[in-house]
Design an enzyme around this catalytic site. Structure first.
Site, PDB file in Angstrom:
ATOM      1  CB  VAL A  24      11.159  82.897  59.189  1.00  8.46           C
ATOM      2  CG1 VAL A  24      10.305  83.427  60.322  1.00  8.46           C
ATOM      3  CG2 VAL A  24      10.364  81.932  58.308  1.00  8.46           C
ATOM      4  CB  ALA A  43       4.018  96.419  72.128  1.00  5.43           C
ATOM      5  NE  ARG A  55      23.828  76.800  58.926  1.00  4.27           N
ATOM      6  CZ  ARG A  55      22.993  75.976  58.319  1.00  4.27           C
ATOM      7  NH1 ARG A  55      22.995  74.707  58.660  1.00  4.27           N
ATOM      8  NH2 ARG A  55      22.181  76.388  57.380  1.00  4.27           N
ATOM      9  CD  GLU A 140      -1.346  82.703  65.226  1.00  9.32           C
ATOM     10  OE1 GLU A 140      -1.955  83.113  66.212  1.00  9.32           O
ATOM     11  OE2 GLU A 140      -1.802  81.848  64.452  1.00  9.32           O
ATOM     12  N   GLY A 145       1.275  79.687  58.701  1.00  6.10           N
ATOM     13  CA  GLY A 145       2.053  80.905  58.484  1.00  6.10           C
ATOM     14  C   GLY A 145       1.400  82.179  58.984  1.00  6.10           C
ATOM     15  N   GLY A 198      10.214  78.454  43.367  1.00  6.63           N
ATOM     16  CA  GLY A 198      10.582  78.627  44.780  1.00  6.63           C
ATOM     17  C   GLY A 198       9.489  78.217  45.751  1.00  6.63           C
ATOM     18  CD  GLU A 201      12.693  73.676  51.291  1.00  5.83           C
ATOM     19  OE1 GLU A 201      13.908  73.614  51.038  1.00  5.83           O
ATOM     20  OE2 GLU A 201      12.191  74.550  52.009  1.00  5.83           O
ATOM     21  CE  LYS A 216       2.531  74.101  58.118  1.00  3.98           C
ATOM     22  NZ  LYS A 216       2.432  74.392  56.691  1.00  3.98           N
TER      23      LYS A 216
HETATM   24  N1  LIG Z   1       9.931  79.880  55.255  1.00  2.00           N
HETATM   25  C1  LIG Z   1       8.635  79.979  55.571  1.00  2.00           C
HETATM   26  O1  LIG Z   1       7.846  80.540  54.819  1.00  2.00           O
HETATM   27  C2  LIG Z   1       8.143  79.451  56.893  1.00  2.00           C
HETATM   28  C3  LIG Z   1       6.781  79.566  57.218  1.00  2.00           C
HETATM   29  C4  LIG Z   1       6.324  79.121  58.463  1.00  2.00           C
HETATM   30  C5  LIG Z   1       7.224  78.561  59.339  1.00  2.00           C
HETATM   31  N2  LIG Z   1       8.537  78.426  58.984  1.00  2.00           N
HETATM   32  C6  LIG Z   1       9.457  77.830  59.941  1.00  2.00           C
HETATM   33  O2  LIG Z   1      10.409  78.812  60.323  1.00  2.00           O
HETATM   34  C7  LIG Z   1      11.648  78.206  60.632  1.00  2.00           C
HETATM   35  C8  LIG Z   1      12.746  78.873  59.802  1.00  2.00           C
HETATM   36  O3  LIG Z   1      12.457  78.705  58.445  1.00  2.00           O
HETATM   37  P1  LIG Z   1      13.251  79.516  57.301  1.00  2.00           P
HETATM   38  O4  LIG Z   1      12.501  79.265  56.047  1.00  2.00           O
HETATM   39  O5  LIG Z   1      13.527  80.898  57.722  1.00  2.00           O
HETATM   40  O6  LIG Z   1      14.626  78.682  57.253  1.00  2.00           O
HETATM   41  P2  LIG Z   1      16.005  79.139  56.607  1.00  2.00           P
HETATM   42  O7  LIG Z   1      15.801  80.198  55.590  1.00  2.00           O
HETATM   43  O8  LIG Z   1      16.699  77.890  56.220  1.00  2.00           O
HETATM   44  O9  LIG Z   1      16.782  79.803  57.844  1.00  2.00           O
HETATM   45  C9  LIG Z   1      17.285  79.063  58.910  1.00  2.00           C
HETATM   46  C10 LIG Z   1      18.236  79.934  59.713  1.00  2.00           C
HETATM   47  O10 LIG Z   1      18.728  79.152  60.800  1.00  2.00           O
HETATM   48  C11 LIG Z   1      20.147  79.186  60.808  1.00  2.00           C
HETATM   49  N3  LIG Z   1      20.658  77.888  61.236  1.00  2.00           N
HETATM   50  C12 LIG Z   1      20.388  76.695  60.670  1.00  2.00           C
HETATM   51  N4  LIG Z   1      21.046  75.714  61.339  1.00  2.00           N
HETATM   52  C13 LIG Z   1      21.714  76.332  62.325  1.00  2.00           C
HETATM   53  C14 LIG Z   1      22.575  75.871  63.334  1.00  2.00           C
HETATM   54  N5  LIG Z   1      22.897  74.569  63.464  1.00  2.00           N
HETATM   55  N6  LIG Z   1      23.096  76.777  64.193  1.00  2.00           N
HETATM   56  C15 LIG Z   1      22.795  78.079  64.052  1.00  2.00           C
HETATM   57  N7  LIG Z   1      21.982  78.581  63.106  1.00  2.00           N
HETATM   58  C16 LIG Z   1      21.442  77.709  62.263  1.00  2.00           C
HETATM   59  C17 LIG Z   1      20.595  79.494  59.383  1.00  2.00           C
HETATM   60  O11 LIG Z   1      21.856  80.105  59.432  1.00  2.00           O
HETATM   61  P3  LIG Z   1      22.634  80.566  58.094  1.00  2.00           P
HETATM   62  O12 LIG Z   1      21.737  81.571  57.432  1.00  2.00           O
HETATM   63  O13 LIG Z   1      23.882  81.186  58.578  1.00  2.00           O
HETATM   64  O14 LIG Z   1      22.819  79.341  57.271  1.00  2.00           O
HETATM   65  C18 LIG Z   1      19.462  80.414  58.925  1.00  2.00           C
HETATM   66  O15 LIG Z   1      19.753  81.737  59.285  1.00  2.00           O
HETATM   67  C19 LIG Z   1      11.449  76.710  60.380  1.00  2.00           C
HETATM   68  O16 LIG Z   1      11.084  76.082  61.578  1.00  2.00           O
HETATM   69  C20 LIG Z   1      10.280  76.683  59.413  1.00  2.00           C
HETATM   70  O17 LIG Z   1       9.544  75.470  59.480  1.00  2.00           O
HETATM   71  C21 LIG Z   1       9.018  78.863  57.784  1.00  2.00           C
END
Ligand SMILES: NC(=O)c1ccc[n+]([C@@H]2O[C@H](COP(=O)([O-])OP(=O)(O)OC[C@H]3O[C@@H](n4cnc5c(N)ncnc54)[C@H](OP(=O)(O)O)[C@@H]3O)[C@@H](O)[C@H]2O)c1
Length: 439
Positions: A24, A43, A55, A140, A145, A198, A201, A216
């Site tokens: 994201v 904006a 991280r 939002e 999504g 993909g 998970e 949600k």
């Molecule tokens: N993916 C989707 O399509 C989607 C859709 C709607 C909502 N969301 C929500 O959006 C959020 C992010 O999802 P995502 O899919 O982008 O997850 P992701 O790809 O796993 O990314 C998570 C990010 O957070 C960082 N992170 C994780 N633990 C951390 C920590 N302890 N300290 C600092 N940074 C940390 C990771 O760092 P590193 O990269 O360095 O490991 C990574 O950059 C979640 O709440 C998810 O539910 C996701």
């Protein structure tokens, strides 16, 4: 001579810090860069990324972050004087995401998040904090999504009483169900395919057990009914127990199986449930394909609203996040749940067992004399009236598949019948029970 217009004072850029640069976060960087000029015009001021954090600083994220300040320390990112908005994209209901959300709001900064688990569990506290500091809390992207359903309900439909909100809130499950429909695959085969593509998970628990959809749904319910978020009141059962025969029987009955999150408020209280259901084939939800999401909200003046779109993915999720950022840049925000937290009701939890409708029940039983009579007796003793009783030979599990459609009756009667049958030596595995929706 008419007075010359007073030139507008240009507004300073809105300065944004990104916490979490995964799927994201990377999408948000790309979108803010690709649509920079348009976003600034909409904006009314430029939107600038000033700092980013995750991280591992050295990870290849497929986006060039070299022009932004990297902060190893999330606290420093949030506390920086040059940050107006913190965008939390780390994930997890608690842990670092919650810590930075609290710090950001506590410091009077705007918070944008995609984190449904955090909002479902801590949304009220965060909203209270935002109110105390008169700062925006926007989420939002946390529900469905890319579909702008929070904005639509919070603003577009805000004049309506909403009696019911329901929909397909998890794209992974919908992808698996539509694959089962198209190919006749088993749940396990369709899940493996979704993982390979993909869409699921490695550990699919949150998706296939209905937990993600429950998060949600609880958020939607609070918004739609003006009630206090209560994730503990949402019951969820997922799609693991479905077999290929359920999909076939549903189709033969003129329905499709969908994982439906439904919240309804009536005189008995608030009902919030996520479960697989039979959806009539002529309802738009039956046609939502693949990993898409869809939400239906029924307002007392507007009627039925139907929203469909991508519920996940870098682009759609970034679209929702950046829309929140644009609202903040325009100073367009209000209470997170459309009214102050103290104005939200604490609705009693409605008895799910009292809900009346038709039901589908599927059992796998040993192929021996007397089993059908045993099922019919259990149904009769529990007060379930059977409309049709279908036996179509064997399925993968070496038993006979029995599909039952009931007349209208309370869900509690089905639960009672299944409890009786759970004690039978002739029933194999766990029976499947799905409400047949009358939508
Ligand atoms: N993916 C989707 O399509 C989607 C859709 C709607 C909502 N969301 C929500 O959006 C959020 C992010 O999802 P995502 O899919 O982008 O997850 P992701 O790809 O796993 O990314 C998570 C990010 O957070 C960082 N992170 C994780 N633990 C951390 C920590 N302890 N300290 C600092 N940074 C940390 C990771 O760092 P590193 O990269 O360095 O490991 C990574 O950059 C979640 O709440 C998810 O539910 C996701």
């Amino acid at each position: 001579m008419s007075p010359s217009p007073v030139p507008a004072v240009p507004r300073p850029p809105l300065r944004v810090a990104l916490a979490g640069i995964g799927v994201v976060g990377g999408g948000v960087v790309k979108l803010l860069e690709a649509n920079r000029e348009l976003i600034a015009r909409r904006a009314g001021r430029p939107v600038e990324i000033v700092a980013v954090s995750a991280r591992d600083r050295h990870k290849d994220r497929g986006v060039d972050l070299s022009r932004y300040r990297w902060e190893d320390d999330m606290d420093a990112l949030v506390a920086a004087d040059d940050v107006d908005v913190v965008v939390e994209m780390i994930g997890g209901g608690d842990g670092p995401a919650l810590t930075i959300a609290r710090h950001a709001l506590g410091a009077g900064k705007a918070l944008v998040t995609a984190n449904k688990a955090m909002i479902a569990h801590h949304g009220l506290d965060l909203a209270r904090l935002a109110e105390a500091k008169d700062t925006p809390l926007k989420y939002e992207a946390a529900v469905a999504g890319g579909i702008p359903v929070i904005k639509a309900i919070r603003e577009g439909a805000s004049a309506n009483q909403i009696a019911r909100v329901y929909g397909i809130l998890n794209g992974t499950c919908n992808y698996i169900l539509t694959q089962m429909e198209r190919s006749g695959a088993s749940f396990a085969e369709a899940l493996a395919g979704a993982q390979a593509e993909g869409y699921a998970e490695a550990d699919p628990t949150f998706d296939v057990d209905g937990i993600d959809a429950a998060h949600k749904l609880s958020i939607l319910a609070a918004l739609c009914f003006g009630t206090r978020l209560d994730i503990g009141a949402v019951t969820a059962s997922g799609i693991r127990n479905l077999i290929a025969a359920d999909i076939r029987e549903a189709e033969a009955l003129g329905h499709r199986v969908r994982l439906i999150g439904m919240a309804e408020r009536d005189a008995n209280g608030l009902y919030q449930h996520v479960q697989p259901c039979l959806v009539p084939a002529d309802h738009p939800l039956a046609y939502v394909p693949g990993a898409l999401n869809a939400v239906v909200a029924e307002g007392n003046f507007v009627g039925r609203l139907f929203f469909e779109g991508a519920g996940a993915g870098a682009g759609p999720t970034a679209s929702a996040i950046v829309a929140d950022i644009i609202d903040i840049a325009r100073d367009e925000y209000g209470p997170a749940f459309a009214m102050p937290v103290d104005a939200l009701d604490a609705a009693p939890v409605a008895d799910a067992g009292a809900r009346v409708g038709k039901h589908y029940v599927r059992l796998i039983v040993e192929d021996r004399i007397g089993v059908l009579a045993e099922i019919a007796t259990a149904m009769r003793d529990a007060g379930v009236s059977i409309e049709s009783f279908i036996q179509r030979g064997t399925d993968d599990d070496d038993g006979v598949v029995i599909a039952i459609v009931t007349h209208e009756g309370p869900a509690s009667a089905i639960h009672a019948a299944l409890k009786i049958l759970a004690a039978s030596d002739h029933v194999i595995g766990t029976p499947m029970h799905m409400p047949i929706l009358a939508l």
